[in-house]
Each structure stands twice: as C-alpha cells, then as structure tokens.
Design a protein around this motif. Structure first.
Motif, PDB file in Angstrom:
ATOM      1  N   UNK A  79       0.838  -1.206   0.000  1.00  0.00           N
ATOM      2  CA  UNK A  79       0.000   0.000   0.000  1.00  0.00           C
ATOM      3  C   UNK A  79       0.874   1.257   0.000  1.00  0.00           C
ATOM      4  N   UNK A  80       1.928   1.238   0.809  1.00  0.00           N
ATOM      5  CA  UNK A  80       2.800   2.412   0.856  1.00  0.00           C
ATOM      6  C   UNK A  80       3.609   2.542  -0.417  1.00  0.00           C
ATOM      7  N   UNK A  81       4.053   1.401  -0.966  1.00  0.00           N
ATOM      8  CA  UNK A  81       4.788   1.451  -2.242  1.00  0.00           C
ATOM      9  C   UNK A  81       3.895   2.040  -3.328  1.00  0.00           C
ATOM     10  N   UNK A  82       2.627   1.614  -3.334  1.00  0.00           N
ATOM     11  CA  UNK A  82       1.703   2.085  -4.373  1.00  0.00           C
ATOM     12  C   UNK A  82       1.485   3.589  -4.264  1.00  0.00           C
ATOM     13  N   UNK A 104       0.025   3.599  -9.689  1.00  0.00           N
ATOM     14  CA  UNK A 104      -0.824   2.736  -8.856  1.00  0.00           C
ATOM     15  C   UNK A 104      -1.629   3.589  -7.887  1.00  0.00           C
ATOM     16  N   UNK A 105      -2.607   2.942  -7.277  1.00  0.00           N
ATOM     17  CA  UNK A 105      -3.392   3.638  -6.259  1.00  0.00           C
ATOM     18  C   UNK A 105      -3.462   2.778  -5.004  1.00  0.00           C
ATOM     19  N   UNK A 106      -3.013   3.338  -3.894  1.00  0.00           N
ATOM     20  CA  UNK A 106      -3.045   2.610  -2.622  1.00  0.00           C
ATOM     21  C   UNK A 106      -4.460   2.216  -2.262  1.00  0.00           C
ATOM     22  N   UNK A 107      -5.384   3.162  -2.490  1.00  0.00           N
ATOM     23  CA  UNK A 107      -6.752   2.924  -2.065  1.00  0.00           C
ATOM     24  C   UNK A 107      -7.370   1.779  -2.883  1.00  0.00           C
ATOM     25  N   UNK A 108      -7.107   1.809  -4.196  1.00  0.00           N
ATOM     26  CA  UNK A 108      -7.622   0.720  -5.039  1.00  0.00           C
ATOM     27  C   UNK A 108      -7.014  -0.622  -4.656  1.00  0.00           C
TER      28      UNK A 108
END
Ligand SMILES: [Zn+2]
Length: 343
Positions: A222-225, A231-235
């Motif tokens: 999530x943090x990488x995204x 990319x999207x962390x939320x997605x």
C-alpha cells in the motif's frame, strides 16, 4: 513448546529460574507453587519442567536429564505419578478434583514423588481447593502441586497463603524477535509480529501463517503504491483487502501494522531509526517522510487508533472495512494535498 532446563527458563524468565535454582541449592524446593502471569509466559511448560526435575532419576542441579524413562514419560504425558487437570468448559468440575483426590488416597503404583498441575486454578471452587490442599498436607505424602493462573486476584486467599507464588512476566519483545530471526524469518515479519504479541507460542504460529504474512505484505505494498504514480493505494487496498481481511482478528492485525508503518514514517523523519519496525523498507520510509507532513501522519495514526478501538465493540467486519477505506482515502488525500501544496 517444551522447555528442557532451568537455564532455558532463565532466557525467558530470569527471576523464576534464579529463585528455583536458589531454592534447590538451599534444599527448599516448595511442595506448593502458584505460577501466575499473563498468557504466553511459559507457565505450563515450566510446570512440566518442574515435574520432570522432581521425577528424573538422573537429574543434575535440578535439571532433568531428558533421557531417562521418567523424563520420556513426562514428555509423552504417560507418567503415572503426574496429573494434569484443566477446566472442562468454564469451570474445573468437582468430579475432576474428586478423582484426583481419590488417586492420591490410593498407594501410588510407582514410588517417588507425585505431582499435580492445575491449569486455570482460579476456576477451582473453595471446597475442591481445600480438599486438595488437605490431601497434600497429610503426613507421609510425597505430593507436589503447581497451580497455574492468569488471574491471580481471583484465586482463593487460603490457596495463596499456603503456596509459594512465582510471578511470570511478559516475555521481552526482543527475545521473541531474535527467536523468529533465528528461525530464518525475515526482519519485516519478525519485527511486526514481536511488536504485535508478547506470547511466544502465538508469535511462532503467526510468523508461519500465510494469511498473516499476506497482510504484512499488503501493508508494505500500500505504501509502495502511494509513491508509484501508476498505482493507487486505495484501489489496491479495496481489491486485496477484501480478499485477505476475512475477520476482525485479521482486520485488527492489519490496522495495527498500518499504525506501526505510519509510526515508522514519523520515526524516520525524526531520525529515530532504532525504533523502526519495517526496517527493510527504509527507502520507502525515507521518501514518505519527505512527502507527508508530520501532523497528517499523526492524524492518520489517531484515526486508525480510533478505528482499532471500535473493533473491540463488535462492529461487523464489513463496516470496519469501509471505515478503514475511508480512513486511508482521507489519509492519502491529505498527504497528496500536502505534497502538491509544498511543491
Ligand atoms: Zn531424566
């Protein structure tokens, strides 16, 4: 998980090992112990070591040889002079204690000490407890007892006053961490799990649990995204989270790790590198600490802690998931806003 010597106990419970060794040297090993302390502090395995030390025919300085017939029978739960009682359901039944007392009223099949270990001794009723103690104190009896409890204050005063209490402390996180690392577990996993639990048995189980490892990987992803424009962390959370976070326990673990991760970003920014949990992620932590304002990270932590608190009040997992999503959306929106604002 068994323990095989008092030196080994010393690694986890230094005071206990010292007290028992001293008592042995002074010839004052007690006939009645209470092992008191939180879950996962090795009370039961230490009680079995105590029994083995008493029964071993080859012991040295109260350390069992772990090889003789008696030691082997303790390890395989087949020694006729060792009795282990634990509550069936919510209570220790009167009949369970009665059958133990009947056992002691007979001559033992084998010579030597007889030992009983009672798990969750706070669930004994007064009559059972007193009958047991009376049996023990009858002259000529070579009987030893260990009562185990996580709830010392619920034990009957008469029991406490007639036994020696040994207080087991929570196991140091560093010992758990080192143990996991020694088992070849990666430092991200060993650090997160030793921060999450001080129960050694649970930690070993978690470190090998595929779902828990997936959660640790999701937190990192999530943090990488977030740093990856494509990319999207939320997605990512929406897709993967729904798959992995199947129950509140998993959700709680995820949230706890998200909080550790946010704290890592803060600690990185403050150069408190020794406190970092995800220490294989220093590159990402560095970038995040530059990108996110301290007050927004703190706000994220507060929101996540609030949600974690609510999990205890039986909100359902779906609702917890939606709240977490909102929490992430808000958290990352702040961060994005902040970074675009400062650029
Ligand atoms: Zn032995």
């Amino acid at each position: 998980m068994s323990v095989y010597s008092w030196d080994e106990v010393g690694k986890y419970q230094n005071d206990i090992a010292r007290i028992v060794k001293n008592s042995y040297e002074l010839n004052r090993i007690s006939h009645a112990y209470i092992f008191e302390g939180p879950n996962g502090t090795k009370k039961t395995s230490t009680a079995f070591l105590y029994a083995k030390s008493l029964l071993c025919t080859n012991s040295e300085n109260f350390n069992p040889c772990n090889k003789c017939h008696n030691c082997r029978r303790v390890d395989s739960d087949t020694h006729p002079n060792l009795f282990y009682v634990k509550p069936s359901g919510k209570v220790i039944k009167k009949e369970q204690i009665q059958s133990l007392i009947n056992e002691f009223s007979k001559a033992s099949i084998e010579k030597g000490p007889r030992i009983y270990i009672i798990e969750e001794a706070d669930k004994l009723n007064a009559t059972s407890a007193n009958s047991l103690l009376k049996t023990m104190e009858e002259p000529g009896q070579n009987i030893y007892q260990v009562l185990i409890t996580e709830s010392y204050n619920s034990l009957l005063k008469t029991i406490i006053s007639r036994a020696e209490t040994l207080h087991f402390k929570p196991i140091d996180r560093e010992i758990i961490r080192e143990h996991l690392i020694g088992q070849g577990i990666s430092s991200n996993i060993a650090n997160s799990i030793s921060e999450y639990t001080v129960d050694m048995g649970a930690a070993i189980k978690f470190a090998k649990d595929a779902e828990m490892i997936q959660i640790i990987e999701l937190v990192i992803a999530i943090s990488d995204a977030f740093l990856d424009k494509n990319s999207s962390s939320v997605l990512l959370f929406k897709e993967k989270g729904q798959e992995i976070l199947k129950n509140l326990e998993m959700t709680d673990f995820f949230l706890t790790l998200m909080i550790f991760y946010q704290k890592d970003v803060l600690n990185y920014g403050l150069r408190h590198l020794e406190n970092i949990c995800f220490d294989e992620e220093k590159g990402t932590l560095k970038k995040l600490s530059e990108k996110m304002a301290q007050k927004h990270i703190e706000e994220n932590i507060t929101n996540m802690l609030g949600l974690k608190g609510r999990l205890k009040y039986n909100i359902n997992n779906k609702l917890a998931f939606d709240k977490m999503l909102a929490c992430l959306e808000r958290g990352y929106k702040y961060a994005t806003y902040c970074s675009s604002y400062t650029v």
